[in-house]
Design a protein around this motif. Structure first.
Motif, PDB file in Angstrom:
ATOM      1  N   GLU A  82      70.703  24.137  33.455  1.00  0.00           N
ATOM      2  CA  GLU A  82      69.645  23.924  32.468  1.00  0.00           C
ATOM      3  C   GLU A  82      68.474  23.149  33.076  1.00  0.00           C
ATOM      4  O   GLU A  82      67.309  23.425  32.778  1.00  0.00           O
ATOM      5  CB  GLU A  82      70.199  23.197  31.235  1.00  0.00           C
ATOM      6  CG  GLU A  82      69.236  23.269  30.060  1.00  0.00           C
ATOM      7  CD  GLU A  82      69.887  23.031  28.710  1.00  0.00           C
ATOM      8  OE1 GLU A  82      71.076  22.659  28.651  1.00  0.00           O
ATOM      9  OE2 GLU A  82      69.185  23.218  27.698  1.00  0.00           O
ATOM     10  N   CYS A  83      68.793  22.207  33.941  1.00  0.00           N
ATOM     11  CA  CYS A  83      67.724  21.492  34.650  1.00  0.00           C
ATOM     12  C   CYS A  83      66.913  22.463  35.510  1.00  0.00           C
ATOM     13  O   CYS A  83      65.685  22.399  35.578  1.00  0.00           O
ATOM     14  CB  CYS A  83      68.315  20.390  35.535  1.00  0.00           C
ATOM     15  SG  CYS A  83      68.923  18.965  34.618  1.00  0.00           S
TER      16      CYS A  83
ATOM     17  N   GLU B 220      66.551  25.744  35.087  1.00  0.00           N
ATOM     18  CA  GLU B 220      65.769  26.674  34.265  1.00  0.00           C
ATOM     19  C   GLU B 220      64.566  25.990  33.620  1.00  0.00           C
ATOM     20  O   GLU B 220      63.588  26.654  33.268  1.00  0.00           O
ATOM     21  CB  GLU B 220      66.652  27.315  33.184  1.00  0.00           C
ATOM     22  CG  GLU B 220      67.702  28.240  33.765  1.00  0.00           C
ATOM     23  CD  GLU B 220      68.121  29.361  32.834  1.00  0.00           C
ATOM     24  OE1 GLU B 220      67.706  29.356  31.655  1.00  0.00           O
ATOM     25  OE2 GLU B 220      68.872  30.247  33.284  1.00  0.00           O
ATOM     26  N   ASN B 221      64.641  24.664  33.486  1.00  0.00           N
ATOM     27  CA  ASN B 221      63.538  23.921  32.886  1.00  0.00           C
ATOM     28  C   ASN B 221      62.649  23.244  33.916  1.00  0.00           C
ATOM     29  O   ASN B 221      61.833  22.395  33.582  1.00  0.00           O
ATOM     30  CB  ASN B 221      64.087  22.888  31.890  1.00  0.00           C
ATOM     31  CG  ASN B 221      64.495  23.529  30.577  1.00  0.00           C
ATOM     32  OD1 ASN B 221      63.687  23.727  29.679  1.00  0.00           O
ATOM     33  ND2 ASN B 221      65.769  23.884  30.482  1.00  0.00           N
TER      34      ASN B 221
ATOM     35  N   SER C 138      65.951  14.738  31.547  1.00  0.00           N
ATOM     36  CA  SER C 138      67.166  15.525  31.758  1.00  0.00           C
ATOM     37  C   SER C 138      68.324  14.992  30.924  1.00  0.00           C
ATOM     38  O   SER C 138      69.336  15.676  30.769  1.00  0.00           O
ATOM     39  CB  SER C 138      67.552  15.537  33.238  1.00  0.00           C
ATOM     40  OG  SER C 138      67.876  14.226  33.676  1.00  0.00           O
TER      41      SER C 138
END
Lengths: 634, 91
Positions: free
Chosen positions: A363-364, A366-367, A420
Motif C-alpha cells: 500500500e505504501c 501504490e501510494n 504511512s
C-alpha cells in the motif's frame, strides 16, 4: 511429585551453560495450571522490568499443561511466552504438533531459558540427558533441514524439534517458533527472542509419559470424543477433509467483508474461490495429518513441483495464511500462496504478521510513499505474487526493503512517516488477524484489550453465536448471556466475549486445541482425571481471569497503558468496496464503552484498565504488589 | 456496523424470496439444487424463511442479504436474495 504432571521445570542459562531443575510445590501447579498460566507468572515474576526484548535477560518460557502427554485428542500443544519484540510487552502464543508431548515424556512441564549463548546452540532434552549442543552447522538452515540434521546428530529418527529458521536468527520482529517444522507459535515474535539468544532449537524425545490419577476416565473421554467429533456441527469433518478455510466459509466470509483484502482496505476479493483450503487440497493436496494422539487430523499436506517446489513435509496453509499471503496482498495465485506459507514455515515467520507487513509495503508502494529505488527494483504492488514471494525472502534475510518490513508495521510506519501510519494495521504492534473486527465486533473488543495484541484465538467469533445452538450452549456454561448479532456492542455482547476470553486463557493453560470441541466442563473433568484434584469450572474461569490480569499487569509495568487498547484508524472507516463499503466502520463511542465495560467485568478500573487491589487479592495475586512487580488501582 | 436501509422492493400480501443455501446446508434442498424461490407472507423473518426452505431449528447458520449479515428476526422484503451459509470461522 505432582499427580498427573512431570513435576519438574527445566531451567537453562545460555550465558553460563548452567542447567538446573525446579520442583515447584503442588500449590503452584494448582494455582497456575501450566501453559499460559506458567507464562504469565514467570514473565512478571522473573523477567526484569524495562529490558529490551533482545536482551539476554529476556526469558523464553516454553510451557506445557496438565493435558499434554496424555493420550487425548487435542492435548499436544505448548505455550511460549517472552517479552515481545513487537509490543515490548506480553507475548503468549500456542502451537500443536509432537514436540510438546516429547518434552513431557522427557520429564518436564516447562523449560525456562535465559541468557545468550556465545555461539549458536541447540538444547537437547530427553529423559536420559539435558545438554546444550553446538549448532554452528545448523545456523542458517531451514526448520525442516534443522529437524533432519538433529535426527542425524542424535541418531534418533523420531526426535522432535521446536526450531527457528533464518527469520528468527535475523531477529525479524515477528519471527516465530515452529513445532515440528509446520506448527507455528506464531504471534508476538518469540522466534526473534530465540534468535537473539543464539538458540536454534529445542530438540526432544522421551519415553516416560505422565501417569494420570484416573487413566480409565482419560481413556473413556478420548474414545468418546474421537467418535463424537464428526457429529459436532461446527468442528465437523470439514476440518478433517481440508483443515481451516473451507470453500463455503471463505466465500461467505468474503461476501460479508470478514476476509481482509488489500490490507483491510477493500475486503471484496472476487477471486476468493481460487485460494480456499478446498482448492488447495484439490489442486495440490497430499493428504491430511494430525498432531500426536489426535484423530481430527486437520493439518494439510501439500506438494508442488512447478512453478515453485513445495516439499510435502513443509506443511500446508491454514486459513490465516491463505488470506494473509493471498487476498490481504491482493494475490490470487494459489501456488504462490502455498510457497509463501512454506517459506514462512522454513524461515520461522508468523504468516499473519508477514502478510500484513507485506501488504503494508504494497500500500505504501501504490501510494508513492516508497518507490522502486527503495525496493531495489521490486514492483511491490498488490496482486504481484512473485513480488510477495521476493518480499518474504528479503524480510527473512533483512535485506533492502525487507529490513524495514521485518520491523513490523508499527515500527516500519514510524520510520517511514509520510502518513504511512494510516496503512499500519496493528494493535500494540501486533498485526491484525484475518477476521475483520468491523464484522466481528465483539472480537474487536478482545483485539483491543488482549495483553498479547490482536489475537483471533483469544475471544468469541461473533458470527458463530448469533442464534441459540449447541455451540451457544457451550459458552453459556462459561458465563455467556445470550446470542446476539455480530455488530452488537452492548453489555451482553461484552459479557459473552469476557466469558469466552476467560475460557480461552484456561484452555491455553491445559494446553488444549480449540478444534476439539470439549466443553469447559469436560476440560475440567480432564483436569480432575489427570490430577485427582476436585477442580471446578469456577476455578477454571478464575484461572482465566488470573492469567488475563497478570498479562495486563506485565504490560502496565512495561509502560503499555489503556491508551493502546485501541484498533487502528482503518477499522473505524468503511472499505473501498464490498459489504463494508457503506457504513462499514466501527462506532468509536460504542467501542470505547465496550472496552470500559470489559475492564469493569474483569475487575479492573473502568477508566484506566488497571486491575483493582481487591481483584488482585481475590485472584491470589497480592504478591504482585507486595513484591513490587506491579501497581494496582484502588 | 449499522444495517443499511433496506430498499423496499414493493410490499404485497404475499411475496417471493430467493434463498441460496451454501455448503452442507444444501442437504435440505432437492438433490443438486442450490437455490429456491419461496412464496411467503409479507414480513416473513429470516428464521421463518430458512425454516420454510427445510433447514431445521438448531442448525447453526449465518445469513446475509446484499452482503450485510442478517439475523433471525430481520424481516425480509419482496425479492430479497437471502444467502445462508455455515458459520464463518477459521484459524
Amino acid at each position: 511429585m505432582v499427580p498427573g504432571y512431570a513435576g519438574k521445570i527445566l531451567r537453562v542459562d545460555l550465558t553460563t551453560g548452567n542447567i538446573s531443575v525446579d520442583e515447584p510445590e503442588e500449590e503452584f501447579y494448582r494455582t497456575y495450571l501450566g501453559g499460559a498460566g506458567f507464562v504469565s507468572y514467570f514473565l512478571l515474576k522473573e523477567v526484569p522490568p524495562g529490558i529490551d526484548a533482545f536482551s539476554p535477560q529476556n526469558k523464553i518460557i516454553y510451557a506445557l499443561g496438565p493435558m499434554v502427554g496424555h493420550p487425548m485428542p487435542g492435548a499436544t500443544r505448548s505455550c511460549i511466552g517472552a517479552k515481545s519484540p513487537l509490543t515490548d510487552g506480553y507475548a503468549k502464543t500456542e502451537a500443536g504438533g509432537f514436540v510438546p508431548a516429547e518434552i513431557k515424556k522427557a520429564g518436564y512441564d516447562a523449560i525456562i531459558i535465559e541468557g545468550k549463548a556465545k555461539t549458536p546452540v541447540y538444547l537437547l532434552v530427553t529423559d536420559a540427558t539435558v545438554e546444550l549442543r553446538d549448532a554452528a552447522h545448523i545456523w542458517g538452515k531451514t526448520t525442516l533441514e534443522t529437524q533432519d540434521i538433529i535426527a542425524e546428530d542424535t541418531g534418533v529418527k523420531r526426535v522432535k524439534t521446536a526450531a527457528i529458521g533464518v527469520g528468527g536468527e535475523n531477529m525479524v520482529r515477528y519471527a516465530c517458533v515452529m513445532n515440528d517444522v509446520k506448527d507455528a507459535h506464531g504471534r508476538g515474535g518469540v522466534g526473534a527472542v530465540m534468535g537473539s539468544k543464539n538458540l536454534k532449537a529445542i530438540a526432544s524425545f522421551g519415553k516416560k509419559p505422565p501417569i494420570p490419577v484416573d487413566p480409565g476416565k482419560i481413556r473413556a473421554m478420548a474414545v468418546s470424543m474421537n467418535k463424537e467429533f464428526y457429529d459436532d456441527v461446527l468442528f465437523n469433518k470439514s476440518l478433517a477433509e481440508v483443515g481451516t478455510g473451507i470453500h463455503d466459509m471463505m466465500v461467505a466470509g468474503n461476501e460479508v467483508g470478514n476476509q481482509p483484502s488489500h490490507n483491510f482496505g477493500v475486503n471484496d476479493f472476487p477471486e476468493t474461490a481460487r485460494i480456499t483450503a478446498t482448492a488447495t487440497m484439490e489442486e495440490h493436496g497430499a493428504g491430511m495429518e494430525g498432531c500426536a494422539a489426535c484423530r481430527v487430523r486437520c493439518k494439510k499436506t501439500v506438494e508442488i513441483e512447478e512453478p515453485w517446489n513445495v516439499d510435502k513435509r513443509s506443511g500446508g496453509p491454514e486459513y490465516e495464511s491463505l488470506v494473509s499471503l493471498g487476498s490481504t496482498c491482493g494475490v490470487d495465485d494459489l501456488a504462490a500462496i502455498i510457497k509463501g506459507n512454506e517459506l514462512a514455515n522454513h524461515y520461522s515467520l508468523d504468516s499473519i504478521s508477514l502478510g500484513v507487513s507485506i501488504a503494508f509495503g504494497m500500500e505504501c508502494f501504490e501510494n508513492g510513499i516508497i518507490g522502486l529505488e527503495d525496493t531495489g527494483g521490486l514492483d511491490l504492488r498488490f496482486g504481484n505474487a512473485e513480488g510477495m514471494l521476493e518480499a518474504i525472502e528479503l524480510i527473512a534475510r533483512r535485506e533492502g526493503i525487507g529490513n524495514l518490513l521485518a520491523e513490523g508495521v508499527l515500527r516500519a510506519s514510524q520510520e517511514l512517516g509520510k502518513d504511512s501510519e494510516e496503512f499500519a494495521v496493528h494493535v500494540k504492534g501486533v498485526e491484525v488477524p484475518m477476521h475483520d473486527p468491523r464484522v466481528k465486533q465483539g472480537l474487536a473488543v478482545i483485539y483491543s484489550v488482549e495483553a498479547a495484541g490482536a489475537d483471533h484465538c483469544a475471544g468469541m467469533h461473533d458470527t458463530l453465536f448469533t442464534q441459540d445452538s449447541p455451540g451457544f450452549e457451550h459458552i453459556r456454561g462459561m458465563g455467556a448471556i445470550r446470542p446476539l448479532p455480530a455488530d452488537d456492542l452492548g453489555g451482553d455482547k461484552v459479557a459473552n466475549e469476557k466469558a469466552v476470553h476467560m475460557w480461552a486463557m484456561f484452555r491455553d493453560s491445559l494446553v488444549a486445541c480449540q478444534f476439539v470441541p470439549w466443553s469447559i466442563d469436560e476440560q475440567v473433568e480432564i483436569v480432575r482425571a489427570v490430577t485427582g484434584w476436585s477442580y471446578t469450572t469456577h476455578e477454571a474461569l478464575k484461572l482465566g481471569q488470573r492469567i488475563a490480569t497478570l498479562g495486563r499487569l506485565y504490560n502496565l509495568r512495561e509502560g503499555i497503558t489503556s491508551s493502546q487498547d485501541v484498533l487502528p484508524k482503518r477499522m473505524f472507516q468503511p472499505t473501498k468496496s464490498g459489504a463494508l463499503s457503506k457504513d462499514g466502520g466501527l462506532d468509536p463511542a460504542k467501542m470505547e464503552n465496550a472496552v470500559r465495560l470489559f475492564y469493569g467485568m474483569m475487575g479492573w478500573d473502568e477508566d484506566t484498565g488497571i486491575p483493582r487491589r481487591s481483584t488482585l487479592a481475590e485472584l491470589g495475586l497480592s504478591w504482585t504488589i507486595e513484591e513490587e512487580h506491579a501497581i494496582a488501582s484502588a | 456496523m449499522k444495517q443499511p436501509p433496506r430498499e423496499d422492493k414493493g410490499r404485497t400480501t404475499a411475496m417471493q424470496v430467493d434463498i441460496e443455501l451454501i455448503g452442507s446446508l444444501r442437504e435440505y434442498l432437492p438433490e443438486g439444487q442450490k437455490r429456491a424461490v419461496l412464496d411467503v407472507p409479507a414480513g416473513t423473518t429470516v428464521r421463518e424463511a430458512i425454516q420454510a426452505a427445510g433447514v431445521p431449528a438448531g442448525r447453526t447458520w449465518n445469513a446475509c442479504v446484499d452482503g450485510a449479515l442478517v439475523y433471525e428476526d430481520t424481516e425480509l422484503t419482496q425479492r430479497d436474495c437471502l444467502i445462508v451459509f455455515p458459520p464463518i470461522a477459521g484459524g
